[in-house]
Structures are given as structure tokens and as C-alpha cells.
Design an enzyme around this catalytic site. Structure first.
Site, PDB file in Angstrom:
ATOM      1  N   CYS A  39       2.513   3.156   9.641  1.00  0.00           N
ATOM      2  CA  CYS A  39       2.851   4.456   9.064  1.00  0.00           C
ATOM      3  C   CYS A  39       3.326   5.423  10.143  1.00  0.00           C
ATOM      4  O   CYS A  39       2.607   5.681  11.116  1.00  0.00           O
ATOM      5  CB  CYS A  39       1.649   5.053   8.338  1.00  0.00           C
ATOM      6  SG  CYS A  39       1.998   6.657   7.594  1.00  0.00           S
ATOM      7  N   ASN A  45       8.494  -7.063   4.403  1.00  0.00           N
ATOM      8  CA  ASN A  45       8.473  -5.858   3.575  1.00  0.00           C
ATOM      9  C   ASN A  45       9.731  -5.029   3.836  1.00  0.00           C
ATOM     10  O   ASN A  45      10.152  -4.881   4.978  1.00  0.00           O
ATOM     11  CB  ASN A  45       7.211  -5.050   3.883  1.00  0.00           C
ATOM     12  CG  ASN A  45       7.194  -3.694   3.204  1.00  0.00           C
ATOM     13  OD1 ASN A  45       6.920  -2.684   3.832  1.00  0.00           O
ATOM     14  ND2 ASN A  45       7.501  -3.642   1.924  1.00  0.00           N
ATOM     15  N   GLY A  46      10.309  -4.518   2.760  1.00  0.00           N
ATOM     16  CA  GLY A  46      11.487  -3.668   2.889  1.00  0.00           C
ATOM     17  C   GLY A  46      12.606  -4.091   1.959  1.00  0.00           C
ATOM     18  O   GLY A  46      13.098  -5.213   2.042  1.00  0.00           O
ATOM     19  N   PRO A  67       0.845  -1.197   0.000  1.00  0.00           N
ATOM     20  CA  PRO A  67       0.000   0.000   0.000  1.00  0.00           C
ATOM     21  C   PRO A  67       0.879   1.245   0.000  1.00  0.00           C
ATOM     22  O   PRO A  67       1.690   1.442   0.908  1.00  0.00           O
ATOM     23  CB  PRO A  67      -0.779  -0.124   1.318  1.00  0.00           C
ATOM     24  CG  PRO A  67       0.126  -0.937   2.204  1.00  0.00           C
ATOM     25  CD  PRO A  67       0.855  -1.878   1.309  1.00  0.00           C
ATOM     26  N   ALA A  94       7.240  -2.486  -2.295  1.00  0.00           N
ATOM     27  CA  ALA A  94       6.792  -1.095  -2.308  1.00  0.00           C
ATOM     28  C   ALA A  94       7.541  -0.314  -3.386  1.00  0.00           C
ATOM     29  O   ALA A  94       7.137  -0.281  -4.539  1.00  0.00           O
ATOM     30  CB  ALA A  94       6.990  -0.473  -0.933  1.00  0.00           C
TER      31      ALA A  94
END
Length: 427
Positions: A142, A240-241, A42, A264
Site C-alpha cells: 500500500c 494482481n492488477g 483486500p 480488486a
């Protein structure tokens, strides 16, 4: 004989068919697999319908929407845009503001990420969109001030009771998967504890952004921590990353034992990173994305944002194409830069510049479906004030006003830029 008559009187065949169809749809949604997957992350102003569809075409298993604020979702109305073949959600307060857009091509594949701070807001929003998405994801990572100050995003990492209550409330009231995306907490034990509590609350999967709240994308992700985290819970864990290619994803899955990876920036810079055969040239995927934006009438501001911040291999700051993207004021202008203007013009000729927004009891016949281009929005605003279309067109044909500095004579396209110049130069 009585048994046969009772059967005939029980449930009409048409109703049985509807129930079976509903059950099939719900079962398909609930049967989403999060194992050995590579998914689109996202990203605000980026993970909209054009990029989601392109990512799926290139091999993404699932796609996440950009973060949408729960109260905006709850305060939106669902419409069927037959002109585009999409389902769209528009704000009840601002009829030109499209909150969310989806279509049949991503059915069963799109997870809507929600920014929310209370279980009540989460449920109110989820009930509005649950029929059009494959799952709901709660943003718990976030670090931006807007999210944290509102009790959303990374603020939920410090409020585990609230975070778990949100997940539990959604699981008890929805028939689609509920997932969440978190960041690393200050200690391994704290992260494990939160993940286990989210699992107990009913989370179907957990995505771990392998960075701490204080870290930014330029700092390396801590993939070394994911193996122990993935082993601490039974639900699928996505990492993620710093994933930029299919090879990166497979390597991290193998090294960490996680169920899958979330991409992402890699997808923002080149959505063909999901391809098993390797990514395509960036210029090719840039044009492919523009075509999707034309087909689904993406907001031109979001196109500018993506092309000037993500496609860095093509749109280098200071380059001619970068400046051209920055100066564009409509989707047509951007299409022309990428040699897609013929497609844009042909679609306008085929389906018209405007399409009526079709809603039951809300704005019917009063408002046209906007192109989301600057000049069209201005026309829509003037039309709302009672000015004629001819007047709007004449006004738009006038040359743009130039704002000049009285001291040095420098010219700027807006008063805001002029004020910045005056302040910086002490004029």
C-alpha cells in the site's frame, strides 16, 4: 492387564476427541491451496463480509479481508453474535466500532490482511484472530501516506529485514498460512531478492501487484514481468492488477505461469466476475450485495462508498441514482433505493432492531448491538449519556437543520459543506 489399565487411565476420550478435532481444523487450515486460484483482493471499505460471501458464491476460491491495522486487531474483543450468526471483533476502546466480522460460510476461505510495522505487533494481532481465519496476509504494497508514514504497507519494501522478521515470527508461532502482498521494486533484481528472502522466512505464498509504488490503478499493470518473478521462487505466486473477468485470470495464469490471480477493482465493479460462465448484469449483483449487507448489518457508509465508487456502470457520477446513494443516511434508505426495503423491514421485525452484545466481562448488558445506521448511532450515543430512548426518538423525528449562506442564501445540510461553499465563493 496392566497395559489395559494404563490405557484407560491415560487420556479421557472426550479430551482425545477435542485434540483430534483441533488437529483436523488446524490441518484443514494449513492445507489451503494457492494453485490455480482466483481470489478477492483486500480493498479498504470494500472487502468486508458481504462482498467476500458474494464473491465466494460466484466462484472465488479464496477471499482477502480489507487491510486491518494490527494494533486495532490486538485491542479488540471477540464476540459471538448469535443474532446474525457471526463472529465479530469489536474495539475495546470504542464499543460501537466493529473491527472484523466473519461467519461459518467463509471458514477455511478467508485470509485476513494486516497492516503492521513490527513482528511484535503482528504476532499480538494474529493470536487474537488466528482461530477464525484461514491465513494471515501482510500488506507490503500500500503506497498511501497513512500506511507508509507508520512503517506499514510499501514502507516494508524498503525495510526487507523487518518484512522478513514479521513473516518469520508469524510462521514460528502460528499453525495457519502466512502470505504477503508486495509491489514491483525499482529493478527486477531487487524484486526477486525480496521474494526469495520472504520465501526463506517462511511465506506460504506471495502476491505481486504488478505496479510500482509510484503507479496508480489507472496506469497499466506490468504483467510482462511476472513470468520471471514467478519462476524465481518455489512458493505460489499470485498476480494482481487489471483482472476484470474469469477469462482475464485464466489468460494471465497461462501467460505468466503464476499460481493464480487476485482481483480488486474487477470484483468491486461486478463481483460476478469470478463466474466461469461470464458475469451477471451489474444491476443484479448490486442488489445481491445490498441483500448481504442487510443480512449482516454492514455499515451504511461502506455501502455508499462501494456503490458510488465501484459500481460505476450503474451509479454514474451525476446520475440520479448516484446522487441518491450519496444522500442516503442509513442502510434502510439504501435498501429502499434497491427495492430491498421489504427484506430490511422483515428482518427487523424478526430479530429486532437491537441485539445484545454478548461478551464475558466486557460491556455485558450495557450496550446494544448497533444497526450502524446514522440515526441508531445517534440514539446509542444519547443513551450512553443517560438520555431516554423516547427522547432519542423524538429528537430524531425533528427535521434536519439547514445551514444557510448569509450572503447568497444557498442552503446546505451541514456546516462543513456551508464552509466549503463560503470559501470557494469568497463569501
Amino acid at each position: 492387564m496392566r497395559r489395559k489399565m494404563d490405557c484407560k487411565r491415560s487420556i479421557p476420550r472426550q479430551k482425545v476427541f477435542r485434540l483430534l478435532l483441533l488437529w483436523a481444523i488446524m490441518s484443514a487450515s494449513a492445507a489451503i491451496s494457492f494453485k490455480n486460484v482466483m481470489v478477492l483482493a483486500p480493498m479498504v471499505r470494500v472487502s468486508n463480509l458481504p462482498l467476500r460471501l458474494l464473491s465466494l458464491e460466484y466462484g472465488a476460491d479464496l477471499v482477502w479481508s480489507e487491510e486491518l491495522i494490527a494494533r486495532k486487531i490486538a485491542n479488540s474483543v471477540r464476540i459471538e453474535n448469535k443474532r446474525l450468526g457471526t463472529i465479530e471483533y469489536f474495539s475495546k476502546d470504542a464499543q460501537h466500532f466493529r473491527v472484523f466480522q466473519t461467519c461459518e460460510a467463509e471458514r477455511g476461505k478467508v485470509i485476513l490482511q494486516m497492516g503492521v510495522s513490527t513482528p511484535e505487533d503482528a504476532l499480538a494481532a494474529a493470536k487474537v484472530v488466528a482461530g477464525d481465519v484461514a491465513g494471515i496476509d501482510i500488506n507490503m504494497g500500500c503506497p498511501k501516506h497513512f500506511s507508509v508514514s507508520g512503517g506499514m504497507g510499501a514502507a516494508l519494501l524498503k525495510a526487507p529485514d523487518t518484512a522478513c522478521a514479521i513473516v518469520k515470527t508469524l510462521k514460528e508461532n502460528l499453525d495457519i498460512p502466512v502470505t504477503c502482498k508486495i509491489r514491483l521494486l525499482e529493478s527486477h533484481e531487487e524484486t526477486v531478492s525480496l521474494m526469495q528472502r520472504l520465501e526463506a522466512a517462511g511465506a506460504d505464498a506471495i502476491t505481486v501487484h504488478c505496479r510500482y509504488i509510484s503507479q496508480r490503478p489507472r496506469e497499466p499493470a506490468h504483467w510482462d514481468q511476472l513470468k520471471l518473478l514467478a519462476a524465481a521462487v518455489k512458493v505460489p505466486v499470485l498476480g494482481n492488477g487489471d483482472v476484470y473477468s474469469y477469462e482475464d485470470g485464466q489468460r494471465w495464469i497461462k501467460m505468466s505461469g503464476c499460481a493464480g490471480v487476485m482481483v480488486a477493482r474487477g470484483a468491486g465493479e461486478n463481483p460476478s466476475c469470478f463466474r466461469k460462465d461470464g458475469p451477471l448484469p451489474v444491476a443484479e449483483t448490486l442488489r445481491a450485495h445490498c441483500i448481504k449487507c442487510i443480512e449482516y448489518e454492514e455499515v451504511y457508509q461502506n455501502m455508499k462508498y462501494l456503490y458510488t465508487r465501484m459500481f460505476s456502470q450503474v451509479s454514474v457520477p451525476g446520475s440520479q441514482i448516484f446522487d441518491a446513494f450519496s444522500a442516503a443516511k442509513s442502510r434502510r434508505a439504501i435498501a429502499e433505493l434497491l427495492h430491498c426495503d421489504n427484506l430490511f423491514d422483515s428482518l427487523i421485525e424478526k430479530r429486532g432492531r437491537y441485539g445484545p452484545v454478548e461478551m464475558d466481562g466486557w460491556g455485558t448488558g450495557a450496550v446494544d448491538h448497533p444497526e450502524y445506521d446514522g440515526e441508531v448511532l445517534q440514539a446509542a450515543k444519547k443513551r450512553k449519556r443517560g438520555e431516554g430512548v423516547e427522547e432519542c426518538a423524538a429528537a430524531e423525528a425533528e427535521p434536519a437543520k439547514v445551514h444557510k449562506c448569509d450572503k447568497c442564501g444557498a442552503e446546505y445540510p451541514s456546516r462543513n459543506k456551508l464552509f466549503k461553499h463560503v470559501r470557494a465563493a469568497n463569501h
